[in-house]
Design an enzyme around this catalytic site. Structure first.
Site, PDB file in Angstrom:
ATOM      1  N   ASP A 101       0.840  -1.186   0.008  1.00 49.29           N
ATOM      2  CA  ASP A 101       0.089  -0.071  -0.190  1.00 49.29           C
ATOM      3  C   ASP A 101       0.875   1.309   0.138  1.00 49.29           C
ATOM      4  O   ASP A 101       1.790   1.484   0.935  1.00 49.29           O
ATOM      5  CB  ASP A 101      -0.791   0.005   1.235  1.00 49.29           C
ATOM      6  CG  ASP A 101      -2.127   0.603   1.281  1.00 49.29           C
ATOM      7  OD1 ASP A 101      -2.113   1.813   0.466  1.00 49.29           O
ATOM      8  OD2 ASP A 101      -3.129   0.101   1.826  1.00 49.29           O
ATOM      9  N   ASP A 202      -2.858   4.878  -2.265  1.00 47.09           N
ATOM     10  CA  ASP A 202      -3.872   5.184  -1.223  1.00 47.09           C
ATOM     11  C   ASP A 202      -4.419   6.609  -1.756  1.00 47.09           C
ATOM     12  O   ASP A 202      -3.639   7.543  -2.215  1.00 47.09           O
ATOM     13  CB  ASP A 202      -3.112   5.517  -0.186  1.00 47.09           C
ATOM     14  CG  ASP A 202      -4.163   5.714   1.122  1.00 47.09           C
ATOM     15  OD1 ASP A 202      -5.153   5.218   1.280  1.00 47.09           O
ATOM     16  OD2 ASP A 202      -3.989   6.749   1.598  1.00 47.09           O
ATOM     17  N   GLU A 258      -6.676   3.653  -5.412  1.00 44.74           N
ATOM     18  CA  GLU A 258      -7.935   3.969  -4.693  1.00 44.74           C
ATOM     19  C   GLU A 258      -8.503   5.628  -5.071  1.00 44.74           C
ATOM     20  O   GLU A 258      -7.768   6.348  -4.816  1.00 44.74           O
ATOM     21  CB  GLU A 258      -7.613   4.017  -3.164  1.00 44.74           C
ATOM     22  CG  GLU A 258      -8.861   4.039  -2.279  1.00 44.74           C
ATOM     23  CD  GLU A 258      -8.738   4.620  -0.944  1.00 44.74           C
ATOM     24  OE1 GLU A 258      -9.702   4.478   0.130  1.00 44.74           O
ATOM     25  OE2 GLU A 258      -7.786   5.575  -0.728  1.00 44.74           O
ATOM     26  N   HIS A 330     -10.881  -2.277   4.731  1.00 42.33           N
ATOM     27  CA  HIS A 330     -10.395  -1.771   6.134  1.00 42.33           C
ATOM     28  C   HIS A 330     -11.264  -0.442   6.491  1.00 42.33           C
ATOM     29  O   HIS A 330     -11.260   0.221   7.590  1.00 42.33           O
ATOM     30  CB  HIS A 330      -9.128  -1.816   6.283  1.00 42.33           C
ATOM     31  CG  HIS A 330      -8.582  -0.672   5.472  1.00 42.33           C
ATOM     32  ND1 HIS A 330      -8.548  -0.721   4.074  1.00 42.33           N
ATOM     33  CD2 HIS A 330      -7.891   0.521   5.818  1.00 42.33           C
ATOM     34  CE1 HIS A 330      -8.029   0.201   3.669  1.00 42.33           C
ATOM     35  NE2 HIS A 330      -7.668   1.191   4.404  1.00 42.33           N
ATOM     36  N   ASP A 331     -11.966   0.052   5.432  1.00 42.84           N
ATOM     37  CA  ASP A 331     -12.423   1.227   5.550  1.00 42.84           C
ATOM     38  C   ASP A 331     -14.286   1.345   5.763  1.00 42.84           C
ATOM     39  O   ASP A 331     -14.694   2.184   5.879  1.00 42.84           O
ATOM     40  CB  ASP A 331     -12.248   2.242   4.509  1.00 42.84           C
ATOM     41  CG  ASP A 331     -10.754   2.857   4.520  1.00 42.84           C
ATOM     42  OD1 ASP A 331     -10.330   2.826   5.568  1.00 42.84           O
ATOM     43  OD2 ASP A 331     -10.234   3.031   3.563  1.00 42.84           O
TER      44      ASP A 331
HETATM   45  C1  NOJ Z   1      -7.606   5.474   2.374  1.00 45.46           C
HETATM   46  C2  NOJ Z   1      -7.358   4.514   3.435  1.00 45.46           C
HETATM   47  O1  NOJ Z   1      -7.926   3.364   2.903  1.00 45.46           O
HETATM   48  C3  NOJ Z   1      -7.844   4.950   4.813  1.00 45.46           C
HETATM   49  O2  NOJ Z   1      -7.603   3.906   5.758  1.00 45.46           O
HETATM   50  C4  NOJ Z   1      -6.928   6.091   5.312  1.00 45.46           C
HETATM   51  O3  NOJ Z   1      -7.550   6.737   6.504  1.00 45.46           O
HETATM   52  C5  NOJ Z   1      -7.169   7.270   4.260  1.00 45.46           C
HETATM   53  N1  NOJ Z   1      -6.967   6.693   2.991  1.00 45.46           N
HETATM   54  C6  NOJ Z   1      -6.067   8.378   4.497  1.00 45.46           C
HETATM   55  O4  NOJ Z   1      -4.856   7.696   4.114  1.00 45.46           O
END
Ligand code: NOJ
Length: 566
Positions: A101, A202, A258, A330-331
């Protein structure tokens, strides 16, 4: 339709690991790299082709590693560089590729670049970040941070604000500075030289900021919602293409971006053609289906909205570019709780149904740790159980600030908070679900005695075995990977249905989103069943949360297996 170009990552299933919650081996309550190495046999058995590791770099952990303080060092809690190298070589030995990542939009405020940048205005690192003068004694614009509060932080010592789209400890890098672009390319090459096979980039949607105009403030909010102003602008694409040319020239290196807020049109700009910036996007339309701009509104689950989003992505991208498929990460809350039914009677069945839906679509499926077990939301009832910075900030701002009744804040997080997905991996019914011999950094989900890998490994009918079968089918059936997607039953209120076709091979995928039997005319018990979460079937009907894939023609081929031998 144009012939798809074959790539290992199109034929693969990628398993996402949140190292902090996967497996602890040293008893400190935090997962570690040796824990991942220990569980490689499990991942090989599951059959996945690659793993993506959430950040493992040195970090003060304001946002669990997405705040990087040294891109070339491993977080000591996770282990050492030697541990990483061992994990990489053992993964490769088992035929599992490894994706890192890479956090590009921001660093930690403890990164030496930022420490230098804030030291004084003349410092050569000043321009590595985004500094602005106050406007009429206030912040340069009305932007809010994604973790609540303003997106600008005042720096008393140097008399300017710096931008942080995420927490104030995560200052945004200035991608207009060529030195920043070069530094990041060198970081990527550092990890490629170690042998990693790709990256999940990311938060790349916000790299190229073109305008600093005010953003719309939604009712009940204090600051502007920046996404529409800063996301997926042409400048971002330029930066990503340049990064690709500088660092990712090997066509076997996969780049997954992402890209919050991305539309199908913009995804094609990122991912289409030889000169593409990314190989695939992680898009968001489907995971926000049923959510409203009002953060306190009840999340609705609404099959039509989910289907509209997924169908749009499937149909708009085919013939043009590839896509990343996911329901979980994870989000996000756990998909079986959000889109399925986590009551004990339906949990396993609906987890299998959702898996069927996703794995039969066109694109590369991502499994997030525990999804293969049908792990559910933890539904924490007390704020003290949360670790997520976003939840803690919201609590301070809205509940303690008296803006919203505390129970509303708790309810929202119980349903939607990302800590639901960050509870420890449920390996067994032993202490702490077999995750750690110490005190886990976040509470274990109370249902681990019923939902765990050890029990599911022994049970041929478990969700885990069902995922194994889905993965094996992908490796054996080119139509699952390369088949054309065609929506069916577009207005059905209960069933999500579609077809995949490749030459003479044809699949009909039928998924019932209801906890009752429903009518479904394409369900034809005369046809071959490729996979189903029921043993017996009724023509013209689907049982509660039934998923059945009907097949015709030559769907499986030994030939495609060769592509997956590494
Ligand atoms: C996306 C990530 O998946 C998330 O977990 C993170 O808080 C934010 N980007 C900031 O890096």
């Amino acid at each position: 339709m144009r012939q798809e170009e074959r790539r290992w990552w199109k034929e693969a299933v990628i398993y996402q690991i949140y190292p902090r919650s996967f497996q602890d081996t040293d008893g400190d309550g935090v997962g570690d790299l040796n824990g991942i190495t220990k569980r490689l046999a499990y991942l090989q058995y599951l059959g996945v082709d690659a793993i993506w590791l959430c950040p493992i770099y040195a970090s003060p952990n304001d946002d669990n590693g997405y705040d990087v303080s040294d891109y070339r060092a491993i977080l000591p809690q996770f282990g050492t560089m030697a541990d990483f190298e061992r994990l990489l070589s053992e993964a490769h030995a088992r035929g599992i590729r490894v994706l890192m990542d890479l956090v590009l939009n921001h660093t930690s405020d403890e990164h030496p670049w930022f420490v230098a940048s804030r030291a004084n205005r003349e410092n050569p690192y000043r321009d590595y970040y985004i500094w602005r003068d106050p406007v009429e004694g206030k912040t340069p614009n009305n932007w809010g941070s994604c973790f609540t509060g303003p997106a600008w932080e005042w720096d008393e010592a140097t008399g300017q604000y710096y931008l942080h789209i995420y927490s104030r400890k995560m200052p945004d890098l200035n991608w207009e500075n060529p030195a920043v672009r070069q530094e990041i390319a060198e970081v990527a090459r550092f990890w490629l030289d170690k042998g990693v096979d790709g990256f999940r980039l990311d938060s790349v949607n916000t790299l190229g900021k073109e305008s600093y105009r005010d953003a719309e403030v939604f009712p009940g909010e204090l600051y502007g919602w920046i996404w529409p102003v800063v996301s997926n602008l042409p400048r971002t694409n330029e930066h990503l293409r340049a990064l690709r040319q500088a660092a990712f020239t090997d066509p076997d290196v996969v780049i997954v971006g992402e890209t919050g807020g991305v539309s199908t049109k913009l995804a094609r700009r990122y991912c289409e053609g030889e000169e593409r910036a990314l190989d695939m996007c992680l898009s968001f339309d489907h995971v926000v289906a049923g959510l409203s701009d009002d953060r306190w509104a009840d999340p609705r689950f609404c099959l039509p909205e989910l289907r509209a989003a997924l169908d749009r992505w499937q149909t708009d991208l085919q013939g043009h570019c590839w896509h990343a498929l996911y329901l979980s990460n994870h989000d996000r809350p756990r998909p079986v709780s959000r889109f399925g039914d986590d009551r004990p009677l339906f949990r396993e069945r609906s987890a299998k149904m959702l898996a069927t839906l996703l794995h039969m679509m066109r694109g590369t499926p991502f499994i997030y740790q525990g999804e293969e077990l049908g792990m559910t939301n933890a539904y924490f009832e007390r704020m003290e159980d949360y670790r997520d910075i976003g939840a803690l900030n919201e609590w301070k701002q809205y509940a303690l600030g008296g803006l919203v009744p505390p129970q509303d804040v708790l309810l929202r997080h119980a349903r939607l908070n990302r800590d639901n997905a960050r509870t420890p991996m449920q390996w067994s019914d032993g202490p702490n679900a077999g995750f750690s011999e110490g005190t886990p950094w976040i509470r274990v989900n109370g249902n681990y005695r019923a939902v765990n890998a050890e029990a599911q490994l022994k049970d041929e009918n478990s969700a885990l075995h069902y995922f194994r079968r889905l993965i094996a089918l992908r490796h054996a059936c080119p139509v699952i990977v390369y088949g054309e997607y065609r929506p069916l039953l577009a207005d059905d209120p209960n069933v999500y249905a579609f077809e995949r076709r490749l030459g003479e091979a044809m699949l009909t995928v039928l998924c019932n989103f209801r906890d009752r039997t429903v009518l479904c005319s394409p369900m034809d018990t005369e046809r071959e069943i490729l996979i189903s979460n029921y043993d017996t079937h009724l023509s013209g009907q689907l049982r509660p949360y039934e998923a059945t894939v009907l097949a015709s023609g030559p769907v499986s081929s030994a030939h495609s297996k060769c592509m997956n031998e590494k």
